[in-house]
Enzyme design. Sequence first.
Site, PDB file in Angstrom:
ATOM      1  N   HIS A  65      36.723  22.447  52.053  1.00  0.00           N
ATOM      2  CA  HIS A  65      37.315  23.778  51.997  1.00  0.00           C
ATOM      3  C   HIS A  65      37.458  24.257  50.566  1.00  0.00           C
ATOM      4  CE1 HIS A  65      40.739  26.625  51.939  1.00  0.00           C
ATOM      5  NE2 HIS A  65      40.177  27.064  53.045  1.00  0.00           N
ATOM      6  N   CYS A 112      48.133  50.740  35.017  1.00  0.00           N
ATOM      7  CA  CYS A 112      48.058  49.540  34.191  1.00  0.00           C
ATOM      8  C   CYS A 112      48.635  48.315  34.888  1.00  0.00           C
ATOM      9  CB  CYS A 112      48.746  49.769  32.852  1.00  0.00           C
ATOM     10  SG  CYS A 112      50.504  50.067  32.993  1.00  0.00           S
TER      11      CYS A 112
END
Lengths: 849, 849
Positions: A428, A803
């Site tokens: 995984h 931002c």
Amino acid sequence: MQQEVTPLGFTRIKRVAPIAVNTHGGRAKCLQRLVRLDLPVPLTVALGFDAVHQLAEGRPIDITALLNVFGDAPLLSVRPSSEDPDWGGPGAILNIGMNDARHAELAEQYGQDDADTLYLRFVQAYAVHVERLDPELFEFDNSLTSGEALQRALEFYFEETDEDFPQDISLQLISVLRSMARAWEGTTARLLRQAKGAPADAGLGLVVQAMAPGLGGAQSGSGVVQLIDPNTGEQIVKGRFTRKSSDPAAPASATETLYLAKDPRGPSLEDVLPKAYTQLVHWAQICRTRLREEMEVKFTIQDGELHIIDAVRVPRSSRAALRAAVQLAEDKVIPVEEAICRVPPRSLTELLHQQVDPDAPRDVAARGIAASPGGAVGKIVFTSDAAQASEARGEPCILVRRETAPEDIRGMHSSVGVVTERGGATSHAAVIARGMGLPCVVGAGLRINHRKRTLTLEDGRELAEGDTLTVDGTMGEALMGEAKMLPVVKDKWYLQLMEWADSIRDIGVRANADTPADAAVARDFKAQGIGLCRTEHMFFEGDRLTVMREMIFAQTREDRHEVIARLLPMQRADFTELFQIMQGQPVCIRLFDPPLHEFLPSDRAGAKELAEALDLPLSDVTRRIEWLSEFNPMLGMRGVRLGITFPEIYEMQARAIFEATVEASKHGDPVVPEIMIPLVSAKREVELVKARVDAVATAVRGETGADFDYRLGVMVETPRAALRAHEIAQHAAFLSFGTNDLTQMAYGLSRDDAGRFMNAYVQQGVFPEDPFHTLDPDGVGELLQIGAERGRTTKPDLTLGLCGEHGGNPESIAFCRTAGFDYVSCSPFRVPVARLAAAQLVAKERLER
Amino acid sequence: MQQEVTPLGFTRIKRVAPIAVNTHGGRAKCLQRLVRLDLPVPLTVALGFDAVHQLAEGRPIDITALLNVFGDAPLLSVRPSSEDPDWGGPGAILNIGMNDARHAELAEQYGQDDADTLYLRFVQAYAVHVERLDPELFEFDNSLTSGEALQRALEFYFEETDEDFPQDISLQLISVLRSMARAWEGTTARLLRQAKGAPADAGLGLVVQAMAPGLGGAQSGSGVVQLIDPNTGEQIVKGRFTRKSSDPAAPASATETLYLAKDPRGPSLEDVLPKAYTQLVHWAQICRTRLREEMEVKFTIQDGELHIIDAVRVPRSSRAALRAAVQLAEDKVIPVEEAICRVPPRSLTELLHQQVDPDAPRDVAARGIAASPGGAVGKIVFTSDAAQASEARGEPCILVRRETAPEDIRGMHSSVGVVTERGGATSHAAVIARGMGLPCVVGAGLRINHRKRTLTLEDGRELAEGDTLTVDGTMGEALMGEAKMLPVVKDKWYLQLMEWADSIRDIGVRANADTPADAAVARDFKAQGIGLCRTEHMFFEGDRLTVMREMIFAQTREDRHEVIARLLPMQRADFTELFQIMQGQPVCIRLFDPPLHEFLPSDRAGAKELAEALDLPLSDVTRRIEWLSEFNPMLGMRGVRLGITFPEIYEMQARAIFEATVEASKHGDPVVPEIMIPLVSAKREVELVKARVDAVATAVRGETGADFDYRLGVMVETPRAALRAHEIAQHAAFLSFGTNDLTQMAYGLSRDDAGRFMNAYVQQGVFPEDPFHTLDPDGVGELLQIGAERGRTTKPDLTLGLCGEHGGNPESIAFCRTAGFDYVSCSPFRVPVARLAAAQLVAKERLER
């Protein structure tokens, strides 16, 4: 009760009947296009998503009509056809139709050995994928001939299932189709494809094709061809052709694999079947230009006759994908806009990944499997929660786990690298890390002690949570401390693509950069300025922390002023360097933001040390720490609240900025600094700070005799600031939306505390996505829109930016562009991602026009 | 440079020239109305706010024109005339114009003694209020005659000022006017009137009046009359009349004070001057009916002739004010709507104040001055910050301070009672507490040890922060622990007013009530149901806390379910009792809200104890506590997030509510409980909880065989919930806006942490008001409007309520009414305030029509 038997729906692939990707999948679509190009594709039938879903459900289904298409005693293959090839799917199953009778027939026609091999392969595949028997049981080594192996396989099949191997082709086919349909709907497959962006209800199509088995000696065999190198994208004929071995000494069942083009290392198809080779390359080129993509073409040669049985997009590295897209555009196969759209912006992250310098000395902590390339440095964390918390603090971290599970995906997203104790190249962790472009080493030689929160190395050394580790996913090593990194290679294909992207892009991309190093990276990645320079780290370094602490303990405003003045030269130097690096590009400096208690020690020992340093009674120190501690620091005395309560800090910062402006403007372009006020919730806060900053500017102009401009703006982080943007814009030259805090406040949800239930929330669909990863377009998005509209109502030329950490996400960029923003700002390494994502918005519009 | 001399602007008060309160103040306005009623008012001139402001500024001003109005050698009085009499103002100055010449003249006319007294009084007033000399210097005891005292006063005046007492009336008058103008603009006066609601730029008018000095023996004198008792509002002629003593043995300067109406205790004006008395009462009644208010009328009698020199609204207790308003309406002097508007809603708080039972045994902690009446019980806090934090936690507190200062006003607002170590009946604490109707004892016999956070009583006992204390502001005592309280008396005037109020009110008023005791108070105060029943306290009591802790440590969902089931019978009993008390009125129950860590011990000792109780290793307990602790609990795992993560809690609560519904409906009106989900930010949260609650309802209906209805709604506390109200309303029968949290999130401001800078912020005008006290109409208000509009768009009959602490504020009620809300909900004791405030909104509209 008798169950109703439904006939299975299917579509025979023909020259003139188009197939849709969203009903039959990409492979079916592609095969139809090959047929339309008059390539010699064997008879093919496509099953749509609905038909496959029916198969998975298990109701009785009649496939007589389907089988009739292929006539008597066919040999068939079944391949998956999902909407997007990246979403995976069950493996192909070939040679359906093999049974004892057919086996005898083929033995007659092509020889016993080839017939044995074909039958054996089908029995193996059927046993493992349809009957789900133990694969090891059906693996045989070379000491057996094909015939012996086949015999054993049939025996094992009987022993395990108590039934003879099915001889009825109809039963064989329906069982194969059902098993593939069900594999697609299994949990693991679903999770894996969802991690790659597949929707929850993604469908699977299947393609049933008459086989050209490629039997018949040296003039026969099968292979693949592609016209690029899948790792680099270089234009070169690559592939292989496998046929019965031409070595007379080899056993009858032995095969040999040939190069395609002439090759000094060995025989090639071009050598042995030059006509077939020429024809093949010609058809591959047709595929490229007519399918407008680099294709991997599967073929068989049956007694010298070429069959094209399949073609898929060449599986490729990010680097090769980028080069292929650029080359296709340069060859005028696709327009430039399409080349821009073909490169997933997030793949640039992988492409531009740092690498550990292989020539620098290295202190290896652990060796393992090189599961995902690239190098990264961070602090060790042992849980996904800790990884998310670390990311929230802005500290890069390396996630070290025994092994990873789907619930770790978010933690992996928050990490810069992954190391696992267990697992192999297809574990995984390895699969997911490659998908994310995250450097990863699996099966590393170390032992995690979860209780102690440490890890023990094979040589007995111990590392604790928070210690620095380097992951070299390219070499498969974890290194002690911070290893030397190599700069990223940006080749001419990358530069060409980005040049095209920038030429059509219509929203600015800036970088969040706090340090000169960040700023240098930002410039290197062609950021159009700094959109967010956080100044707080400048107060934590060495001596400065001491000054901050003295300020906190100062008794009067005058004392505070005097103490803080000692930071002025350091701050001035900070800003001068930033301005010089950015060479006149805008630099947006956020004034001091964090709560003061972050500057104080959090334990008794630290408090005692501080008391000694300040020559104060311990009780004074602890009382002050207590007084400054907060129930909810996120919502406490920070940002502009601190700026108004202790005006000395902002005054010092403003002075440092202006003096640095004068200094930097002497040697280069005139600097026009942007000063940003954090955590504003009321217009009056802006007025008060503006008055003080303006006064400082006047003073510095007077003292230096130099003139300069500057722009004062507001960081919109509170819902109220967004709602009152029309008022706030009266005093602001720009608004920059801080979507991290805005998300926290819109949801009433602390990012640091959300980790505990965010996975469960996303899994249950309470939130479609973690709103800290993907901008919530409804709630937070509406606040952005409201703020933008109202701000521009007051001031039509108001500059608008974003931002938060969402700044680099393609979805957020699309949102901001629609809302009329001037720029987004993201971390420096995401700047290329954002530039490309922004360009794709324009490119898509042009392509759709 | 010669300064320009401005003539002072003024208005002579005449029968036909109306005067405006907002330019000349209430006294000037009132005098003009008396003149219009043909009452014998001496010649009067009014100075407007602008003129007085000019005086304060100190530029040269010419008052010749003003003096000319009064002719030669007048005797004048100057009285303040502010816009609202409650805002205070400088004291009156009388006998302006007295000088040596006038003194001789009056001695001739009325006798030496009267003339001496008049001159002395003026010199005293002028020295103290105009020249700001030491008042003690000008206080003389009875051993001196008026003449001797006058002589000394004039000498002291010279000694202190190096100047003779001014003889020029023009100089006297301008100095008096200037001193009064400047006193008004002083800091103390400004703070005091702002505490009473005056705007920062409130103006002062002045009234200059020709004096009828009331000299001339038993037929002369001065007095006041009013037609009600100022404490109770009872209709009775009250007042006094002072004249020269009629006792022949008394010294020449002695005076005697008479009752007005016949009185068994002594002589009265009615006895000695029956005609003047009858005339006076007649004129006082004209004042009441024509000025439509209970007036205190100032008069003089000069040789038997009556002059009305002033009238002001009778200064009165809240109780008397209420009764007067009701009586005026009953007498048809004013309409009922006006009576409703005349009672300030907040005055009901004072009126309905609890009292300590004077007959119950009491353990006196400290005795002091009874500064503000009423009784209150709470936990001791020593700082205003602590008081605000305590209020935020919902814990009543008693603020104990050395003395209070203006920055404590917010802390006092957050307390239920105040005790100070220092100060007298006019100290800051006393004045402000009376204004707020807050029980207060000042100058109490105790000592605060700020370091130890304790207080030492005179008998040596010590009390710590958090200990319970009772304040008996009526008796001037602080009592140990929780003393027995008397229920509030609600007289027939109060009941009449509230009956009128309820008859016109058009927005509902509910109570926030968590306990049966709260609910009983709510019913008693005629709340129209419970708008917010917080259930968390039910989990902290005794055994229940243990159960909660066991649940937190349960390993599996099944264990948790089993543990929590033990709370079911207790919760069912809680709700049954509430439903029974509320007799079929709506009861809105908020599901479990607080973060789980609130149920865990916060120190090592507590953790150890818990480990023992649960038979777990200490490390397990501390690890769990650590895991559950949060950076920002306000924004963490609480409310619906907890409800979704640990569904057992909400399922148990839903079951308890439904079983209680069945139980309570057996014996009374059918109960329709309202179930409210806290901290929602996404529609899906509501869907998930609704599905579970609906399932529980179905189960309970099946088990009990009883049918019942219920309403599921959402507490809108996050900005996102307000923005997505159209979605959320799909699954909600009601939305109730929790303005506490909504304010915290809109501003990004934790209430617990805001105390540190809120005072500075309000003082600097950053926020016009503390948004936790007064609903922010712009930001938070817009979220309310958006939520209301969008919710109603989806569901026009959606019930809308407000249940934050703003619920009882008149401003918030007005806001909610305009936004179309169905009800507000506030603390039980504020219900009458809210009912009256809501009625005033209708009454004002009707009066303005």
